[in-house]
Motif scaffolding. Structure first.
Motif, PDB file in Angstrom:
ATOM      1  N   GLN A   1      11.337   2.159   4.636  1.00 25.41           N
ATOM      2  CA  GLN A   1      10.865   0.989   3.895  1.00 25.41           C
ATOM      3  C   GLN A   1      10.026   1.388   2.683  1.00 25.41           C
ATOM      4  O   GLN A   1      10.125   0.781   1.616  1.00 25.41           O
ATOM      5  CB  GLN A   1      10.053   0.084   4.826  1.00 25.41           C
ATOM      6  CG  GLN A   1      10.893  -0.586   5.907  1.00 25.41           C
ATOM      7  CD  GLN A   1      10.031  -1.308   6.929  1.00 25.41           C
ATOM      8  OE1 GLN A   1       9.183  -0.701   7.589  1.00 25.41           O
ATOM      9  NE2 GLN A   1      10.240  -2.608   7.049  1.00 25.41           N
ATOM     10  N   LEU A   2       9.200   2.425   2.849  1.00 25.74           N
ATOM     11  CA  LEU A   2       8.388   2.883   1.729  1.00 25.74           C
ATOM     12  C   LEU A   2       9.257   3.506   0.637  1.00 25.74           C
ATOM     13  O   LEU A   2       9.025   3.280  -0.556  1.00 25.74           O
ATOM     14  CB  LEU A   2       7.347   3.888   2.210  1.00 25.74           C
ATOM     15  CG  LEU A   2       6.205   3.308   3.058  1.00 25.74           C
ATOM     16  CD1 LEU A   2       5.339   4.427   3.614  1.00 25.74           C
ATOM     17  CD2 LEU A   2       5.353   2.344   2.238  1.00 25.74           C
TER      18      LEU A   2
ATOM     19  N   LEU B   1       4.800  -5.135   0.316  1.00 27.41           N
ATOM     20  CA  LEU B   1       4.743  -4.638   1.697  1.00 27.41           C
ATOM     21  C   LEU B   1       3.307  -4.519   2.198  1.00 27.41           C
ATOM     22  O   LEU B   1       3.055  -3.865   3.219  1.00 27.41           O
ATOM     23  CB  LEU B   1       5.420  -3.262   1.782  1.00 27.41           C
ATOM     24  CG  LEU B   1       6.920  -3.215   1.487  1.00 27.41           C
ATOM     25  CD1 LEU B   1       7.434  -1.787   1.576  1.00 27.41           C
ATOM     26  CD2 LEU B   1       7.692  -4.112   2.448  1.00 27.41           C
ATOM     27  N   ASP B   2       2.370  -5.156   1.472  1.00 28.04           N
ATOM     28  CA  ASP B   2       0.940  -5.067   1.815  1.00 28.04           C
ATOM     29  C   ASP B   2       0.466  -3.621   1.843  1.00 28.04           C
ATOM     30  O   ASP B   2      -0.380  -3.239   2.667  1.00 28.04           O
ATOM     31  CB  ASP B   2       0.666  -5.730   3.174  1.00 28.04           C
ATOM     32  CG  ASP B   2       0.623  -7.237   3.076  1.00 28.04           C
ATOM     33  OD1 ASP B   2       0.504  -7.746   1.949  1.00 28.04           O
ATOM     34  OD2 ASP B   2       0.737  -7.909   4.120  1.00 28.04           O
TER      35      ASP B   2
ATOM     36  N   PHE C   1       0.797   9.485  -4.962  1.00 21.78           N
ATOM     37  CA  PHE C   1      -0.034   8.436  -4.392  1.00 21.78           C
ATOM     38  C   PHE C   1      -0.522   8.829  -3.002  1.00 21.78           C
ATOM     39  O   PHE C   1       0.148   9.566  -2.278  1.00 21.78           O
ATOM     40  CB  PHE C   1       0.740   7.114  -4.239  1.00 21.78           C
ATOM     41  CG  PHE C   1       1.407   6.621  -5.486  1.00 21.78           C
ATOM     42  CD1 PHE C   1       0.701   5.893  -6.429  1.00 21.78           C
ATOM     43  CD2 PHE C   1       2.747   6.882  -5.724  1.00 21.78           C
ATOM     44  CE1 PHE C   1       1.322   5.429  -7.580  1.00 21.78           C
ATOM     45  CE2 PHE C   1       3.381   6.423  -6.859  1.00 21.78           C
ATOM     46  CZ  PHE C   1       2.662   5.695  -7.792  1.00 21.78           C
ATOM     47  N   VAL C   2      -1.674   8.284  -2.627  1.00 19.80           N
ATOM     48  CA  VAL C   2      -2.085   8.178  -1.226  1.00 19.80           C
ATOM     49  C   VAL C   2      -2.084   6.695  -0.902  1.00 19.80           C
ATOM     50  O   VAL C   2      -2.790   5.909  -1.541  1.00 19.80           O
ATOM     51  CB  VAL C   2      -3.467   8.798  -0.975  1.00 19.80           C
ATOM     52  CG1 VAL C   2      -3.884   8.576   0.477  1.00 19.80           C
ATOM     53  CG2 VAL C   2      -3.458  10.285  -1.289  1.00 19.80           C
ATOM     54  N   LEU C   3      -1.251   6.308   0.070  1.00 19.69           N
ATOM     55  CA  LEU C   3      -1.017   4.895   0.367  1.00 19.69           C
ATOM     56  C   LEU C   3      -1.585   4.521   1.722  1.00 19.69           C
ATOM     57  O   LEU C   3      -1.516   5.313   2.680  1.00 19.69           O
ATOM     58  CB  LEU C   3       0.487   4.592   0.345  1.00 19.69           C
ATOM     59  CG  LEU C   3       1.254   4.976  -0.924  1.00 19.69           C
ATOM     60  CD1 LEU C   3       2.750   4.750  -0.712  1.00 19.69           C
ATOM     61  CD2 LEU C   3       0.740   4.187  -2.115  1.00 19.69           C
ATOM     62  N   SER C   4      -2.125   3.327   1.806  1.00 23.49           N
ATOM     63  CA  SER C   4      -2.532   2.737   3.080  1.00 23.49           C
ATOM     64  C   SER C   4      -1.568   1.596   3.373  1.00 23.49           C
ATOM     65  O   SER C   4      -1.557   0.585   2.667  1.00 23.49           O
ATOM     66  CB  SER C   4      -3.974   2.216   2.993  1.00 23.49           C
ATOM     67  OG  SER C   4      -4.317   1.512   4.172  1.00 23.49           O
ATOM     68  N   ALA C   5      -0.737   1.779   4.408  1.00 19.71           N
ATOM     69  CA  ALA C   5       0.331   0.817   4.698  1.00 19.71           C
ATOM     70  C   ALA C   5       0.158   0.252   6.100  1.00 19.71           C
ATOM     71  O   ALA C   5      -0.437   0.899   6.973  1.00 19.71           O
ATOM     72  CB  ALA C   5       1.698   1.495   4.574  1.00 19.71           C
TER      73      ALA C   5
END
Length: 292
Positions: free
Chosen positions: A159-160, A127-128, A147-151
């Motif tokens: 979706q996540l 999902l990049d 986690f810390v995610l950059s989406a």
């Protein structure tokens, strides 16, 4: 094919309360008014000059006509016809914000075995989505990865969650967050420890900030939360000698062993400082009493 972020329209800039558009840059507003007024001015002058009116009357007619046309025709027309051009800088800024990656905080339980993290990382990469930070907490039945995610901005919570499940995660949770989440728990705990060292009485507020939790008063009705028990992991009690037992509540997000340990260490720090301060005050009081 990835869905493209929608291109913002000029109407998106209008205020949600009053419906008014923001003030455009003065240079663009001036150029737009000139572009609309110039043809009108030329037409009015051409019509008036050809009449047989006296010179003074022509001047008055031109002045009044031009003023009315500018106020009632030119400016509204410029604002309507050239709206997108007038607000182009704001639209570009809004488009950059819309295309900027979104930050999310996520938690999920993984099997404590080789390859578990690699599998969930691959699922997020489809999902990049980039993992900016990760903290691992041992829990019963595996490890809790935070986690810390950059989406991409077009991704949503569902979706996540599906990506975390596809990667082998159990009981996944995600929350929108900000760049403040990049401050790791250890750094935050040390900052709050310095705060407690200066003012031990701020222990309840410091722990609540550390855990992002709510302080509960055990003697009040607020401590009686329907359906919540210590088994859910959303209640944390910290015994303290100076403040009494402190209870914290964080709905939907169980406390991890690491978070509990940090909170207990802060409580111990406050107690040590309190004892040290009290022991240093007693000799001074005794000396003061003896002098009297």
């Amino acid at each position: 094919m990835k869905p493209k972020a929608p291109v913002p329209a000029a109407a998106d800039l209008s205020c949600e309360v009053c419906g008014q558009m923001p003030e455009p840059p003065k240079t663009r507003l001036t150029l737009a008014n000139v572009a609309v007024m110039l043809p009108i001015e030329l037409l009015v002058h051409a019509l008036v000059v050809q009449t047989d009116l006296p010179y003074v009357a022509k001047v008055l007619v031109l002045t009044l006509t031009a003023t009315v046309l500018v106020i009632w025709v030119a400016e509204p027309s410029a604002a309507r016809i050239l709206r997108r051009w007038l607000h182009a800088p704001a639209l570009r800024h809004r488009r950059r914000l819309g295309n900027a990656p979104a930050l999310w905080r996520a938690r999920t339980i993984l099997r404590d075995q080789p390859g578990s993290l690699k599998k969930i990382t691959r699922s997020l990469a489809l999902l990049d989505t980039n993992i900016l930070s990760i903290h691992v907490h041992p829990v019963r039945g595996g490890v809790l990865d935070e986690f810390v995610l950059s989406a991409p901005s077009e991704l949503n919570e569902r979706q996540l969650l599906e990506a975390l499940k596809d990667g082998g995660g159990r009981q996944p949770q995600v929350w929108p967050t900000t760049a403040l989440a990049m401050a790791d728990g250890q750094t935050k705990a040390l900052s709050l420890a310095a705060r407690i060292a200066a003012a031990p009485d701020e222990l309840p507020l410091a722990v609540a900030e550390l855990l992002s939790a709510r302080i509960l008063d055990p003697s009040s009705e607020t401590a009686r939360i329907p359906g919540e028990t210590n088994d859910a992991g959303t209640l944390l009690k910290i015994p303290t000698a100076w403040h009494g037992p402190l209870t914290f509540y964080r709905p939907g997000e169980p406390f991890t062993p690491a978070e509990s340990a940090r909170a207990h260490r802060l409580a111990e720090l406050a107690e040590i400082i309190g004892i040290t301060t009290a022991s240093s005050i007693r000799p001074r009081l005794a000396e003061s009493t003896a002098r009297k």
